[in-house]
Design a protein around this motif. Structure first.
Motif, PDB file in Angstrom:
ATOM      1  N   ILE A  76       0.851  -1.194   0.000  1.00 19.13           N
ATOM      2  CA  ILE A  76       0.000   0.000   0.000  1.00 19.13           C
ATOM      3  C   ILE A  76       0.881   1.237   0.000  1.00 19.13           C
ATOM      4  CG2 ILE A  76      -1.715   1.297   1.322  1.00 19.13           C
ATOM      5  CD1 ILE A  76      -2.766  -1.374   2.358  1.00 19.13           C
ATOM      6  N   LYS A  77       0.619   2.100  -0.981  1.00 24.78           N
ATOM      7  CA  LYS A  77       1.417   3.318  -1.105  1.00 24.78           C
ATOM      8  C   LYS A  77       1.030   4.307  -0.003  1.00 24.78           C
ATOM      9  CE  LYS A  77       1.977   4.964  -5.248  1.00 24.78           C
ATOM     10  NZ  LYS A  77       1.706   5.442  -6.605  1.00 24.78           N
ATOM     11  N   VAL A  78       2.031   4.910   0.608  1.00 21.88           N
ATOM     12  CA  VAL A  78       1.788   5.898   1.656  1.00 21.88           C
ATOM     13  C   VAL A  78       1.534   7.262   1.033  1.00 21.88           C
ATOM     14  CG1 VAL A  78       2.780   7.053   3.667  1.00 21.88           C
ATOM     15  CG2 VAL A  78       3.139   4.615   3.341  1.00 21.88           C
ATOM     16  N   THR A  79       2.176   7.542  -0.091  1.00 25.22           N
ATOM     17  CA  THR A  79       1.962   8.818  -0.772  1.00 25.22           C
ATOM     18  C   THR A  79       1.346   8.561  -2.135  1.00 25.22           C
ATOM     19  OG1 THR A  79       4.167   8.881  -1.768  1.00 25.22           O
ATOM     20  CG2 THR A  79       3.921   9.903   0.403  1.00 25.22           C
ATOM     21  N   LEU A  80       0.535   9.522  -2.551  1.00 28.46           N
ATOM     22  CA  LEU A  80      -0.162   9.410  -3.829  1.00 28.46           C
ATOM     23  C   LEU A  80       0.046  10.676  -4.642  1.00 28.46           C
ATOM     24  CD1 LEU A  80      -3.552   8.079  -2.399  1.00 28.46           C
ATOM     25  CD2 LEU A  80      -1.776   6.712  -3.503  1.00 28.46           C
ATOM     26  N   SER A  81       0.060  10.526  -5.948  1.00 29.28           N
ATOM     27  CA  SER A  81       0.132  11.695  -6.832  1.00 29.28           C
ATOM     28  C   SER A  81      -1.236  12.360  -6.873  1.00 29.28           C
ATOM     29  CB  SER A  81       0.549  11.273  -8.243  1.00 29.28           C
ATOM     30  OG  SER A  81      -0.509  10.553  -8.859  1.00 29.28           O
TER      31      SER A  81
ATOM     32  N   ALA B 169      -7.134  12.049  -7.179  1.00 29.33           N
ATOM     33  CA  ALA B 169      -8.345  12.430  -7.916  1.00 29.33           C
ATOM     34  C   ALA B 169      -9.126  11.200  -8.350  1.00 29.33           C
ATOM     35  CB  ALA B 169      -7.974  13.290  -9.122  1.00 29.33           C
ATOM     36  N   LYS B 170      -8.422  10.218  -8.901  1.00 29.27           N
ATOM     37  CA  LYS B 170      -9.084   9.002  -9.377  1.00 29.27           C
ATOM     38  C   LYS B 170      -9.707   8.235  -8.216  1.00 29.27           C
ATOM     39  CE  LYS B 170      -8.277   4.802 -12.039  1.00 29.27           C
ATOM     40  NZ  LYS B 170      -7.298   3.999 -12.741  1.00 29.27           N
ATOM     41  N   ARG B 171      -8.955   8.033  -7.147  1.00 24.38           N
ATOM     42  CA  ARG B 171      -9.455   7.259  -6.000  1.00 24.38           C
ATOM     43  C   ARG B 171     -10.580   7.983  -5.270  1.00 24.38           C
ATOM     44  NH1 ARG B 171      -5.665   4.015  -3.033  1.00 24.38           N
ATOM     45  NH2 ARG B 171      -7.542   3.563  -1.834  1.00 24.38           N
ATOM     46  N   ALA B 172     -10.517   9.327  -5.219  1.00 22.04           N
ATOM     47  CA  ALA B 172     -11.526  10.102  -4.488  1.00 22.04           C
ATOM     48  C   ALA B 172     -12.743  10.424  -5.353  1.00 22.04           C
ATOM     49  CB  ALA B 172     -10.909  11.394  -3.957  1.00 22.04           C
ATOM     50  N   GLY B 173     -12.606  10.248  -6.657  1.00 17.98           N
ATOM     51  CA  GLY B 173     -13.723  10.524  -7.554  1.00 17.98           C
ATOM     52  C   GLY B 173     -13.961  12.000  -7.773  1.00 17.98           C
ATOM     53  N   VAL B 174     -12.879  12.780  -7.755  1.00 14.82           N
ATOM     54  CA  VAL B 174     -12.985  14.220  -7.992  1.00 14.82           C
ATOM     55  C   VAL B 174     -11.995  14.623  -9.077  1.00 14.82           C
ATOM     56  CG1 VAL B 174     -13.686  14.714  -5.604  1.00 14.82           C
ATOM     57  CG2 VAL B 174     -11.277  14.848  -6.210  1.00 14.82           C
ATOM     58  N   ALA B 175     -12.183  15.803  -9.602  1.00 10.44           N
ATOM     59  CA  ALA B 175     -11.254  16.331 -10.600  1.00 10.44           C
ATOM     60  C   ALA B 175      -9.974  16.825  -9.910  1.00 10.44           C
ATOM     61  CB  ALA B 175     -11.908  17.477 -11.363  1.00 10.44           C
ATOM     62  N   VAL B 176      -8.908  16.819 -10.646  1.00 13.86           N
ATOM     63  CA  VAL B 176      -7.640  17.357 -10.131  1.00 13.86           C
ATOM     64  C   VAL B 176      -7.834  18.811  -9.712  1.00 13.86           C
ATOM     65  CG1 VAL B 176      -5.279  18.003 -10.779  1.00 13.86           C
ATOM     66  CG2 VAL B 176      -6.180  15.739 -11.409  1.00 13.86           C
ATOM     67  N   SER B 177      -8.607  19.552 -10.481  1.00  6.94           N
ATOM     68  CA  SER B 177      -8.846  20.967 -10.142  1.00  6.94           C
ATOM     69  C   SER B 177      -9.566  21.100  -8.807  1.00  6.94           C
ATOM     70  CB  SER B 177      -9.647  21.659 -11.246  1.00  6.94           C
ATOM     71  OG  SER B 177     -10.895  21.014 -11.431  1.00  6.94           O
ATOM     72  N   THR B 178     -10.388  20.122  -8.459  1.00  8.55           N
ATOM     73  CA  THR B 178     -11.066  20.140  -7.155  1.00  8.55           C
ATOM     74  C   THR B 178     -10.048  19.998  -6.041  1.00  8.55           C
ATOM     75  OG1 THR B 178     -13.065  19.204  -8.115  1.00  8.55           O
ATOM     76  CG2 THR B 178     -12.796  18.968  -5.727  1.00  8.55           C
ATOM     77  N   LEU B 179      -9.079  19.128  -6.223  1.00  7.51           N
ATOM     78  CA  LEU B 179      -8.024  18.973  -5.218  1.00  7.51           C
ATOM     79  C   LEU B 179      -7.220  20.246  -5.070  1.00  7.51           C
ATOM     80  CD1 LEU B 179      -6.841  15.363  -6.093  1.00  7.51           C
ATOM     81  CD2 LEU B 179      -8.338  16.086  -4.203  1.00  7.51           C
ATOM     82  N   HIS B 180      -6.916  20.900  -6.182  1.00 11.29           N
ATOM     83  CA  HIS B 180      -6.191  22.171  -6.118  1.00 11.29           C
ATOM     84  C   HIS B 180      -7.024  23.214  -5.379  1.00 11.29           C
ATOM     85  CE1 HIS B 180      -2.930  20.719  -8.518  1.00 11.29           C
ATOM     86  NE2 HIS B 180      -3.687  20.529  -9.592  1.00 11.29           N
ATOM     87  N   PHE B 181      -8.327  23.223  -5.634  1.00 18.93           N
ATOM     88  CA  PHE B 181      -9.228  24.159  -4.956  1.00 18.93           C
ATOM     89  C   PHE B 181      -9.245  23.872  -3.453  1.00 18.93           C
ATOM     90  CE2 PHE B 181     -13.486  25.047  -3.271  1.00 18.93           C
ATOM     91  CZ  PHE B 181     -13.523  26.427  -3.457  1.00 18.93           C
TER      92      PHE B 181
ATOM     93  N   ARG C 110       5.561  19.063  -2.740  1.00 19.73           N
ATOM     94  CA  ARG C 110       6.184  18.825  -4.037  1.00 19.73           C
ATOM     95  C   ARG C 110       7.457  18.005  -3.851  1.00 19.73           C
ATOM     96  NH1 ARG C 110       3.632  20.734  -8.346  1.00 19.73           N
ATOM     97  NH2 ARG C 110       2.236  22.460  -7.980  1.00 19.73           N
ATOM     98  N   THR C 111       7.663  17.070  -4.767  1.00 19.60           N
ATOM     99  CA  THR C 111       8.889  16.270  -4.754  1.00 19.60           C
ATOM    100  C   THR C 111      10.015  17.107  -5.352  1.00 19.60           C
ATOM    101  OG1 THR C 111       8.526  15.380  -6.971  1.00 19.60           O
ATOM    102  CG2 THR C 111       7.552  14.153  -5.105  1.00 19.60           C
ATOM    103  N   ASP C 112      11.208  16.552  -5.314  1.00 20.09           N
ATOM    104  CA  ASP C 112      12.344  17.233  -5.940  1.00 20.09           C
ATOM    105  C   ASP C 112      12.103  17.439  -7.430  1.00 20.09           C
ATOM    106  OD1 ASP C 112      13.668  17.339  -3.526  1.00 20.09           O
ATOM    107  OD2 ASP C 112      14.832  15.507  -3.888  1.00 20.09           O
ATOM    108  N   GLY C 113      11.312  16.558  -8.029  1.00 15.10           N
ATOM    109  CA  GLY C 113      10.963  16.683  -9.444  1.00 15.10           C
ATOM    110  C   GLY C 113       9.743  17.566  -9.674  1.00 15.10           C
ATOM    111  N   ASN C 114       9.316  18.292  -8.642  1.00 16.06           N
ATOM    112  CA  ASN C 114       8.199  19.250  -8.689  1.00 16.06           C
ATOM    113  C   ASN C 114       6.847  18.574  -8.959  1.00 16.06           C
ATOM    114  OD1 ASN C 114       7.302  21.861  -8.269  1.00 16.06           O
ATOM    115  ND2 ASN C 114       7.318  22.349 -10.450  1.00 16.06           N
ATOM    116  N   GLN C 115       6.710  17.334  -8.509  1.00 12.19           N
ATOM    117  CA  GLN C 115       5.424  16.640  -8.641  1.00 12.19           C
ATOM    118  C   GLN C 115       4.673  16.721  -7.322  1.00 12.19           C
ATOM    119  OE1 GLN C 115       6.643  12.707  -9.820  1.00 12.19           O
ATOM    120  NE2 GLN C 115       6.578  13.233 -11.992  1.00 12.19           N
ATOM    121  N   ARG C 116       3.392  16.971  -7.415  1.00 13.82           N
ATOM    122  CA  ARG C 116       2.533  17.101  -6.245  1.00 13.82           C
ATOM    123  C   ARG C 116       2.292  15.730  -5.630  1.00 13.82           C
ATOM    124  NH1 ARG C 116       2.139  20.340  -3.010  1.00 13.82           N
ATOM    125  NH2 ARG C 116       1.244  22.173  -3.937  1.00 13.82           N
TER     126      ARG C 116
END
Length: 165
Positions: free
Chosen positions: A7-12, A17-29, A40-46
């Protein structure tokens, strides 16, 4: 079956968004409103801790119940981001929100009952209309439906102007 190691402890952001059933923009909001936190990771990924899935579920339940996001943020502000809420946490949220919902239900029930009476009168300036004319305030200005639109010489009269809320 997944083991604890699988089980992954961190998620992109996309995984959340996929697991929660919401849009990525909703998460940003949600993040911009202080409801969830990511980094953000060193590679600038959320990235988000997997417990964010439970927080998003709580936010969505609260939204569906009409709980303002400010109230949700206040309820979640001291709650750790790195673990999901437990039974006691949920009892705390739901008890406070239940009282708020009970107040809303009572207010809406009262509004419904007043609305039923108002529909039968057909005139918005009767003394009995507690919705638009409490205390028959408009009756002192003259007879008739004072707030209904009527045109006098092509211009609306003063009493036809919409009531400010």
């Amino acid at each position: 079956m997944d083991t604890d190691e699988d089980i992954k402890v961190t998620l992109s952001v996309g995984e959340v968004a996929k697991r929660a059933g919401v849009a990525v923009s909703t998460l940003h909001f949600y993040e911009s409103k202080g409801l969830i936190e990511g980094w953000r990771t060193d590679g600038n990924q959320r990235r988000y801790h997997r417990s964010v899935l439970r927080r998003v579920a709580i936010i969505r339940v609260a939204q569906r119940a009409g709980i303002p996001l400010q109230v949700v943020r206040e309820a979640l502000k001291d709650f750790p981001q790195d673990r999901p809420p437990d039974v006691e946490d949920w009892k705390s949220f739901s008890t406070a929100w239940r009282d708020m919902l009970d107040e809303r239900i009572a207010a809406l029930t009262e509004l419904r009952e007043h609305l039923i009476n108002c529909i039968g009168c057909g005139c918005l300036s009767l003394q009995e209309c507690p919705l638009r004319n409490p205390g028959d305030e408009l009756g002192h200005e003259g007879a008739g439906p004072r707030r209904l639109a009527s045109t006098i010489g092509g211009a609306e009269s003063r009493e036809c102007q919409p009531e400010s809320e």
